[in-house]
Design an enzyme around this catalytic site. Structure first.
Site, PDB file in Angstrom:
ATOM      1  N   TYR A   1      95.694   7.790  31.464  1.00 23.72           N
ATOM      2  CA  TYR A   1      95.315   6.386  31.833  1.00 23.72           C
ATOM      3  C   TYR A   1      96.253   5.919  32.526  1.00 23.72           C
ATOM      4  O   TYR A   1      95.110   5.345  34.115  1.00 23.72           O
ATOM      5  CB  TYR A   1      94.703   4.991  30.755  1.00 23.72           C
ATOM      6  CG  TYR A   1      94.075   4.280  31.420  1.00 23.72           C
ATOM      7  CD1 TYR A   1      92.639   4.403  32.054  1.00 23.72           C
ATOM      8  CD2 TYR A   1      94.400   3.324  31.059  1.00 23.72           C
ATOM      9  CE1 TYR A   1      92.254   3.463  32.181  1.00 23.72           C
ATOM     10  CE2 TYR A   1      94.235   2.383  31.434  1.00 23.72           C
ATOM     11  CZ  TYR A   1      92.621   2.342  32.297  1.00 23.72           C
ATOM     12  OH  TYR A   1      92.087   0.770  32.829  1.00 23.72           O
TER      13      TYR A   1
ATOM     14  N   SER B   1      94.742  -1.369  37.297  1.00 22.97           N
ATOM     15  CA  SER B   1      95.297  -1.888  36.069  1.00 22.97           C
ATOM     16  C   SER B   1      96.587  -1.626  36.419  1.00 22.97           C
ATOM     17  O   SER B   1      97.056  -1.835  36.393  1.00 22.97           O
ATOM     18  CB  SER B   1      94.393  -0.888  34.856  1.00 22.97           C
ATOM     19  OG  SER B   1      95.391  -1.306  33.496  1.00 22.97           O
TER      20      SER B   1
HETATM   21  N1  LIG Z   1      88.484  -3.736  29.572  1.00 22.21           N
HETATM   22  C1  LIG Z   1      89.621  -3.206  30.143  1.00 22.21           C
HETATM   23  O1  LIG Z   1      91.264  -4.130  29.427  1.00 22.21           O
HETATM   24  C2  LIG Z   1      90.594  -2.933  31.254  1.00 22.21           C
HETATM   25  C3  LIG Z   1      92.006  -3.415  31.535  1.00 22.21           C
HETATM   26  C4  LIG Z   1      91.819  -2.487  33.322  1.00 22.21           C
HETATM   27  C5  LIG Z   1      91.360  -2.308  34.142  1.00 22.21           C
HETATM   28  N2  LIG Z   1      90.021  -1.782  33.681  1.00 22.21           N
HETATM   29  C6  LIG Z   1      89.250  -0.636  34.180  1.00 22.21           C
HETATM   30  O2  LIG Z   1      88.183  -1.443  34.752  1.00 22.21           O
HETATM   31  C7  LIG Z   1      87.095  -1.362  35.198  1.00 22.21           C
HETATM   32  C8  LIG Z   1      85.534  -1.283  34.238  1.00 22.21           C
HETATM   33  O3  LIG Z   1      85.970  -1.159  32.599  1.00 22.21           O
HETATM   34  P1  LIG Z   1      85.451  -1.955  32.037  1.00 22.21           P
HETATM   35  O4  LIG Z   1      86.328  -2.641  30.766  1.00 22.21           O
HETATM   36  O5  LIG Z   1      84.206  -3.397  32.304  1.00 22.21           O
HETATM   37  O6  LIG Z   1      85.177  -0.604  30.351  1.00 22.21           O
HETATM   38  P2  LIG Z   1      82.989  -0.467  29.881  1.00 22.21           P
HETATM   39  O7  LIG Z   1      82.696  -1.589  29.575  1.00 22.21           O
HETATM   40  O8  LIG Z   1      83.655   0.583  29.242  1.00 22.21           O
HETATM   41  O9  LIG Z   1      83.127  -0.245  31.895  1.00 22.21           O
HETATM   42  C9  LIG Z   1      82.764   1.205  32.123  1.00 22.21           C
HETATM   43  C10 LIG Z   1      81.519   1.481  33.577  1.00 22.21           C
HETATM   44  O10 LIG Z   1      82.068   2.256  33.785  1.00 22.21           O
HETATM   45  C11 LIG Z   1      80.802   3.599  33.796  1.00 22.21           C
HETATM   46  N3  LIG Z   1      81.182   5.379  33.985  1.00 22.21           N
HETATM   47  C12 LIG Z   1      82.150   5.384  32.829  1.00 22.21           C
HETATM   48  N4  LIG Z   1      81.920   6.696  33.458  1.00 22.21           N
HETATM   49  C13 LIG Z   1      80.823   7.002  34.457  1.00 22.21           C
HETATM   50  C14 LIG Z   1      80.561   7.790  34.861  1.00 22.21           C
HETATM   51  N5  LIG Z   1      81.086   9.718  34.665  1.00 22.21           N
HETATM   52  N6  LIG Z   1      79.853   7.839  35.950  1.00 22.21           N
HETATM   53  C15 LIG Z   1      79.628   6.451  36.335  1.00 22.21           C
HETATM   54  N7  LIG Z   1      79.602   5.375  35.483  1.00 22.21           N
HETATM   55  C16 LIG Z   1      80.504   5.925  34.480  1.00 22.21           C
HETATM   56  C17 LIG Z   1      79.790   3.231  32.856  1.00 22.21           C
HETATM   57  O11 LIG Z   1      78.590   3.306  33.221  1.00 22.21           O
HETATM   58  P3  LIG Z   1      77.905   4.827  32.095  1.00 22.21           P
HETATM   59  O12 LIG Z   1      78.562   4.909  30.046  1.00 22.21           O
HETATM   60  O13 LIG Z   1      76.453   3.609  32.056  1.00 22.21           O
HETATM   61  O14 LIG Z   1      77.823   5.920  32.668  1.00 22.21           O
HETATM   62  C18 LIG Z   1      80.270   1.447  33.230  1.00 22.21           C
HETATM   63  O15 LIG Z   1      79.516   1.032  33.581  1.00 22.21           O
HETATM   64  C19 LIG Z   1      87.292   0.181  34.642  1.00 22.21           C
HETATM   65  O16 LIG Z   1      87.882   1.061  35.713  1.00 22.21           O
HETATM   66  C20 LIG Z   1      88.667  -0.072  33.771  1.00 22.21           C
HETATM   67  O17 LIG Z   1      89.522   1.495  34.328  1.00 22.21           O
HETATM   68  C21 LIG Z   1      89.733  -2.265  32.400  1.00 22.21           C
END
Ligand SMILES: NC(=O)c1ccc[n+]([C@@H]2O[C@H](COP(=O)([O-])OP(=O)(O)OC[C@H]3O[C@@H](n4cnc5c(N)ncnc54)[C@H](OP(=O)(O)O)[C@@H]3O)[C@@H](O)[C@H]2O)c1
Length: 281
Positions: free
Chosen positions: A164, A151
């Site tokens: 985070y 991120s």
């Molecule tokens: N959205 C943003 O603004 C943003 C910005 C920068 C970086 N990121 C990064 O992008 C990545 C994806 O995030 P996103 O934005 O797509 O968020 P999201 O929609 O909340 O998706 C997160 C994913 O992680 C999985 N996950 C969480 N805990 C888990 C566990 N214990 N075991 C297995 N899977 C798990 C969830 O699946 P389940 O809940 O079904 O397990 C879900 O599929 C993350 O690493 C996040 O830090 C996001």
């Protein structure tokens, strides 16, 4: 240490493992890879969502093999179970997308350990452990790729996202070093560093079920859509980029800020985002 890489990595015909495929960026990775990949292993906890996504991908891409794998990556034994299954089934993974991750918004002193511990476990330990477990497979399938979802938060210490941001600093640093180590082996490593993206991330990160409207507070020019983030990430990996910041303005701001002395950055963060309390230099 770094030497010329012999072969380029391509997503065409790849066998990819995507963690966190039930939502957001992970589901988008699956959708964008489906037309070109041979096989996708989709990992997450929510079985129903994995089932629905798998069925939809199979329906639209007849030759694609899709394996949903329901697991909680915060549990070390579950990570080993996943890797053992891959090795036992001899699934020739040549792309690992370490995408699963979560945040917790609020000050550290008011945080619950029950939210901090899984964040550290998934963002840092699971990403590192899975990479370690699957490295022999990736090496055997070289040229191969590792895409670690970090991120832009990893570039700065962020009050009210202290843990985070620190986990993402780890992911970016780990990815850079791993890239140097694996360069000679044809394993391409890229760190994806998005700014704000409208996914379920902020719903999960908000405390007590409270949805944090961080996206609404973000200037639209700094945000990106999941489609764009994933497209840029896959292109960056194929072009062997060390890092991808999938928003031109944000990329410019990050690169510019890295030329500034750290005390200036600290002050800017304190004024812009941090809790309204003095920070000792
Ligand atoms: N959205 C943003 O603004 C943003 C910005 C920068 C970086 N990121 C990064 O992008 C990545 C994806 O995030 P996103 O934005 O797509 O968020 P999201 O929609 O909340 O998706 C997160 C994913 O992680 C999985 N996950 C969480 N805990 C888990 C566990 N214990 N075991 C297995 N899977 C798990 C969830 O699946 P389940 O809940 O079904 O397990 C879900 O599929 C993350 O690493 C996040 O830090 C996001």
């Amino acid at each position: 240490m770094k030497q010329a890489r012999s072969q380029k990595f391509s997503t065409k015909g790849c066998t990819a493992l995507i963690t966190g495929a039930t939502a957001g960026l992970g589901a988008e990775f699956a959708k964008q890879l489906a037309p070109v990949a041979a096989r996708l292993i989709l990992v997450g906890r929510r079985e129903e969502r994995l089932g629905e996504l798998s069925a939809s991908l199979r329906q639209h891409h007849a030759s694609l093999i899709v394996d949903p794998f329901v697991t909680d990556l915060s549990l070390p034994g579950e990570r080993s179970r996943l890797a053992s299954w891959i090795i036992r089934e001899q699934i020739p993974i040549n792309l690992l997308i370490n995408n699963a991750g979560l945040g917790d918004l609020g000050t550290f002193d008011t945080a619950e350990w029950e939210r901090i511990a899984p964040m550290l476990e998934v963002n840092v330990t699971a990403l590192t452990h899975l990479t370690h477990l699957l490295l022999p497979m990736l090496r055997a399938q070289s040229p191969s790729g590792i895409l670690n979802v970090s991120s832009v938060a990893g570039f700065y210490p962020l009050p009210e996202m202290a843990v985070y941001a620190a986990t993402k600093a780890y992911v970016t640093s780990f990815s850079e070093a791993l890239r140097m180590e694996l360069a000679v082996e044809g394993i391409h490593v890229t760190a994806l560093c998005p700014g704000p993206v409208p996914t379920e991330f902020f719903d999960v990160a908000g405390r007590n079920g409270e949805t944090i409207r961080a996206m609404e507070r973000t200037h639209p020019s700094l945000a990106s859509t999941p489609e764009l983030v994933v497209r840029q990430a896959l292109r960056g990996l194929e072009r062997d980029k060390p890092g991808v910041i999938p928003n031109p303005l944000l990329a410019l701001l990050v690169r510019g800020s890295r030329l500034l002395p750290f005390p200036l950055i600290r002050e800017a963060i304190r004024l812009g985002a941090g809790p309204k309390r003095p920070i000792r230099n």
